[in-house]
Scaffold this active site. Structure first.
Site, PDB file in Angstrom:
ATOM      1  N   SER A   1      -3.451  -4.933  -2.886  1.00 40.82           N
ATOM      2  CA  SER A   1      -3.501  -4.577  -1.462  1.00 40.82           C
ATOM      3  C   SER A   1      -4.956  -4.472  -1.028  1.00 40.82           C
ATOM      4  O   SER A   1      -5.815  -4.119  -1.847  1.00 40.82           O
ATOM      5  CB  SER A   1      -2.820  -3.221  -1.248  1.00 40.82           C
TER       6      SER A   1
ATOM      7  N   TYR B   1      -1.900   6.282  -2.699  1.00 43.66           N
ATOM      8  CA  TYR B   1      -1.503   4.864  -2.699  1.00 43.66           C
ATOM      9  C   TYR B   1      -2.736   3.994  -2.935  1.00 43.66           C
ATOM     10  O   TYR B   1      -2.727   3.097  -3.791  1.00 43.66           O
ATOM     11  CB  TYR B   1      -0.831   4.484  -1.378  1.00 43.66           C
TER      12      TYR B   1
HETATM   13  O1  NJP Z   1       7.890  -3.672  -0.108  1.00 45.34           O
HETATM   14  P1  NJP Z   1       9.458  -3.450   0.078  1.00 45.34           P
HETATM   15  P2  NJP Z   1       6.962  -4.985   0.064  1.00 45.34           P
HETATM   16  N1  NJP Z   1      11.267  -0.388  -9.947  1.00 45.34           N
HETATM   17  O2  NJP Z   1       9.625  -1.980   0.165  1.00 45.34           O
HETATM   18  C1  NJP Z   1      11.390  -2.767  -5.449  1.00 45.34           C
HETATM   19  C2  NJP Z   1       2.430  -4.510  -1.731  1.00 45.34           C
HETATM   20  N2  NJP Z   1       1.892  -4.482  -0.376  1.00 45.34           N
HETATM   21  O3  NJP Z   1       7.691  -6.211  -0.213  1.00 45.34           O
HETATM   22  O4  NJP Z   1      14.225  -1.276  -6.563  1.00 45.34           O
HETATM   23  C3  NJP Z   1      11.544  -1.672  -9.645  1.00 45.34           C
HETATM   24  O5  NJP Z   1      10.006  -4.306   1.145  1.00 45.34           O
HETATM   25  C4  NJP Z   1      12.405  -2.709  -4.313  1.00 45.34           C
HETATM   26  O6  NJP Z   1      13.750  -2.897  -4.732  1.00 45.34           O
HETATM   27  P3  NJP Z   1      14.723  -1.668  -5.207  1.00 45.34           P
HETATM   28  C5  NJP Z   1       3.146  -3.239  -2.123  1.00 45.34           C
HETATM   29  O7  NJP Z   1       2.247  -2.247  -2.582  1.00 45.34           O
HETATM   30  C6  NJP Z   1       2.703  -4.352   0.695  1.00 45.34           C
HETATM   31  O8  NJP Z   1       6.242  -4.862   1.334  1.00 45.34           O
HETATM   32  O9  NJP Z   1      16.076  -2.280  -5.272  1.00 45.34           O
HETATM   33  N3  NJP Z   1      11.515  -2.155  -8.407  1.00 45.34           N
HETATM   34  C7  NJP Z   1      12.001  -3.926  -3.505  1.00 45.34           C
HETATM   35  O10 NJP Z   1      12.539  -5.103  -4.065  1.00 45.34           O
HETATM   36  C8  NJP Z   1       4.046  -3.751  -3.215  1.00 45.34           C
HETATM   37  O11 NJP Z   1       3.384  -3.736  -4.460  1.00 45.34           O
HETATM   38  C9  NJP Z   1       2.134  -4.304   1.977  1.00 45.34           C
HETATM   39  O12 NJP Z   1      14.549  -0.594  -4.167  1.00 45.34           O
HETATM   40  C10 NJP Z   1      11.211  -1.305  -7.422  1.00 45.34           C
HETATM   41  C11 NJP Z   1      10.486  -3.984  -3.658  1.00 45.34           C
HETATM   42  O13 NJP Z   1      10.171  -3.251  -4.861  1.00 45.34           O
HETATM   43  C12 NJP Z   1       4.339  -5.197  -2.812  1.00 45.34           C
HETATM   44  O14 NJP Z   1       3.394  -5.527  -1.826  1.00 45.34           O
HETATM   45  C13 NJP Z   1       0.764  -4.397   2.129  1.00 45.34           C
HETATM   46  C14 NJP Z   1      10.906   0.045  -7.646  1.00 45.34           C
HETATM   47  C15 NJP Z   1       9.752  -3.325  -2.517  1.00 45.34           C
HETATM   48  O15 NJP Z   1      10.061  -3.977  -1.318  1.00 45.34           O
HETATM   49  C16 NJP Z   1       5.729  -5.427  -2.245  1.00 45.34           C
HETATM   50  O16 NJP Z   1       5.893  -4.668  -1.076  1.00 45.34           O
HETATM   51  C17 NJP Z   1      -0.025  -4.533   1.001  1.00 45.34           C
HETATM   52  C18 NJP Z   1      10.945   0.490  -8.980  1.00 45.34           C
HETATM   53  N4  NJP Z   1      10.693   1.766  -9.301  1.00 45.34           N
HETATM   54  C19 NJP Z   1       0.549  -4.568  -0.239  1.00 45.34           C
HETATM   55  N5  NJP Z   1      10.629   0.632  -6.469  1.00 45.34           N
HETATM   56  C20 NJP Z   1       2.963  -4.136   3.217  1.00 45.34           C
HETATM   57  N6  NJP Z   1       4.273  -4.385   3.160  1.00 45.34           N
HETATM   58  O17 NJP Z   1       2.402  -3.799   4.262  1.00 45.34           O
HETATM   59  C21 NJP Z   1      10.765  -0.309  -5.529  1.00 45.34           C
HETATM   60  O18 NJP Z   1      -1.350  -4.611   1.158  1.00 45.34           O
HETATM   61  N7  NJP Z   1      11.121  -1.482  -6.083  1.00 45.34           N
END
Ligand code: NJP
Length: 235
Positions: free
Chosen positions: A141, A154
């Site tokens: 990020s 974060y």
């Molecule tokens: O997030 P979101 P993004 N173990 O909430 C999964 C970075 N980023 O796609 O487990 C395994 O829509 C969850 O699935 P579930 C950010 O830091 C974002 O935006 O079923 N999986 C879902 O598939 C992150 O590293 C922004 O709930 C786990 C996914 O993760 C990455 O991009 C800006 C889990 C999250 O989907 C993806 O974010 C930036 C666990 N313990 C960086 N917890 C931004 N969106 O603005 C959650 O600079 N998941």
């Protein structure tokens, strides 16, 4: 088909950036291992992809649980006999002043955003070093390069990820393993309960996925180790 025959493991594949990466990798000919905590969502995505002829393995894992992550990488290697690409994408965001942040929230952020990445990377490297080939893509990020008001912990997880990613990039390139960190700005997903600066034009998940495809499909001799991804005209 820029990723034809490549096996890619993608964490956090059930929505947002991970789902877009999965879909774009599939379009480019990759075989997939989709992971997140929620099996039902992964199964629905897998079913759609299989209808288009894509090979998909679903292996749910909570990246904060070591045995889940070890099982994920083992299942991928067992199923396909190799792992070409690991996308460490699963991540969580908790945004509040540090004075209001609980130690449990600190631990959760580090467990998912950093410790999970470490375990997945260590496990996959055992295969990639043996293969003398591989690409690891870390979804970091811009919060890992800049201070974030009301997002100190974060930001700290992503600054840690930056140090980790750059260090293993140096450590692993002698094994023909590429380590890529993508640093997006705000992306239009459900992340952090949709925590996005008011009125700012933000990136789409597909934009991050495009960058991941590009990084993974360069000629093996070339490594794009860091990608800063910003909206062109934010206001
Ligand atoms: O997030 P979101 P993004 N173990 O909430 C999964 C970075 N980023 O796609 O487990 C395994 O829509 C969850 O699935 P579930 C950010 O830091 C974002 O935006 O079923 N999986 C879902 O598939 C992150 O590293 C922004 O709930 C786990 C996914 O993760 C990455 O991009 C800006 C889990 C999250 O989907 C993806 O974010 C930036 C666990 N313990 C960086 N917890 C931004 N969106 O603005 C959650 O600079 N998941």
């Amino acid at each position: 088909m820029r990723l034809e025959g490549k096996v890619a493991v993608i964490t956090g594949a059930s929505r947002g950036i991970g789902k877009s990466i999965s879909e774009q990798f599939a379009r480019e000919g990759a075989m997939l291992v989709l992971s997140a905590r929620t099996r039902s969502t992964l199964d629905a995505i897998a079913e759609k992809l299989r209808e288009t002829g894509v090979e998909v393995l679903v292996q749910p894992a909570d990246v904060s649980i070591e045995r889940d992550v070890v099982a994920l990488i083992a299942a991928a290697a067992r199923n396909y006999g190799k792992i070409d690409i690991l996308v460490n994408n699963a991540g969580i965001g908790i945004f509040k002043p540090v004075s209001e942040t609980g130690t449990d929230e600190f631990d959760a952020l580090f467990d998912v955003n950093m410790r999970g990445v470490f375990i997945a990377t260590r496990e996959v490297l055992r295969h990639m070093v043996e293969q003398n080939d591989g690409t690891i893509i870390n979804i970091a990020s811009l919060a890992g390069k800049n201070p974030v008001e009301n997002g100190a912990v974060y930001a700290a997880t992503k600054w840690a990820l930056l140090g980790f990613s750059k260090s293993i990039m140096l450590e692993m390139r002698k094994h023909n393993i590429r380590v890529v960190a993508i640093y997006p700005g705000s992306v239009d997903t459900e992340f952090g309960s949709g925590h996005h600066p008011d009125g700012e034009k933000i990136l789409q998940a597909d934009d991050v996925a495009e960058a991941a495809v590009l990084a993974a499909s360069l000629p093996p001799r070339a490594m794009m180790s860091e990608i800063d991804l910003r909206p062109t005209n934010p206001k």
